[in-house]
Design an enzyme around this catalytic site. Structure first.
Site: not given
Ligand code: ADP
Ligand code: ADP
Ligand code: ZN
Length: 217
Positions: A13, A88, A127, A160, A171
């Protein structure tokens, strides 16, 4: 033009939102980045959001909706925005629809990035994120020019804390339970563009650009 980009964590995203926002010249409003900024600055909102983020759960709707409402009232969002990570939940999507309707506007397009869970889990380990400008990289698929440094703003890149595999799985569960029903909500309005989120970043950007162009005409 108001565009929402939806998809599971790690769907791409943020990567795609930055490109669309640049080409359409509309601001990218990324709620996760906004929360991380508050966390970094040690604000009350940051403290509140933290426990939910660490658990891979959603920050309560009222908190997120108020933050987004304030942001969308800023002048640069008068004609449009690219919403990344919001809404969300169904309650958030209803809030957004109502807020835009009061301004005589609507969600013009919902880009739904489709990526299987296992692909998400394998992507997240690589990431790297810039906490300063929100840019994301991947050690293999989208490396920065200089290792550990953001191309856009020169700040250090970090991993993160919520990108650990157990939190990623939490998640994903949150996404399937609370966020994916939004796609059906918008599908009834005929604004959803389904995009296969597996493949090269450039090919996915082109598919999104074509789909958005089709509704602008
Ligand atoms: P990702 O890009 O991996 O999907 P984000 O950076 O958008 O994740 O969000 C990180 C975390 O911030 C979420 O797991 C959630 O705890 C919180 N968050 C972000 N946006 C929202 C939202 N619209 N509603 C509730 N919580 C949110
Ligand atoms: P989201 O905002 O949905 O959580 P990101 O845009 O941060 O997702 O992308 C998650 C990770 O996957 C990042 O490391 C990013 O560089 C990488 N990535 C994004 N798109 C692709 C793709 N098409 N193929 C492989 N990796 C990708
Ligand atoms: Zn940066």
């Amino acid at each position: 033009m108001f565009i929402v980009i939806l998809g599971p964590p790690g769907a791409g995203k943020g990567t795609q939102a930055a490109r669309i926002a640049r080409s359409l010249r509309i601001p990218q409003v990324a709620t996760g980045d906004m929360f991380r900024k508050h966390l970094g600055e040690g604000t009350e909102l940051g403290w509140l959001a933290r426990s939910f983020m660490d658990a891979g759960a959603l920050v309560p709707d009222e908190v997120v909706c108020e933050m987004v409402q304030d942001r969308l009232q800023e002048p640069d969002c008068a004609e449009g925005a690219l919403l990344d990570g919001f809404p969300r939940s169904l309650a958030q999507s209803e809030f957004l629809d109502r807020m835009l309707a009061e301004r005589g506007q609507r969600v013009d397009r919902v880009v739904s990035l489709v990526v299987p869970d296992e692909e998400v889990v394998s992507r997240m380990g690589g990431r790297r994120t810039c906490l300063s400008c929100g840019a994301t990289y991947h050690v293999r698929f989208s490396p920065p020019k200089v290792e550990g440094v953001c191309d856009r703003c020169g700040q250090p890149l970090v991993q993160r804390p919520d990108d650990r595999e157990d939190t990623v799985r939490a998640r994903l569960a949150t996404y399937h339970r609370q966020t994916s029903p939004i796609v059906e909500h918008y599908r009834q309005g005929g604004v959803v563009l389904d995009v296969d989120g597996v493949g090269s970043i450039d090919a996915i950007s082109e598919a999104i650009a074509r789909g958005i162009e089709a509704v602008r005409r």
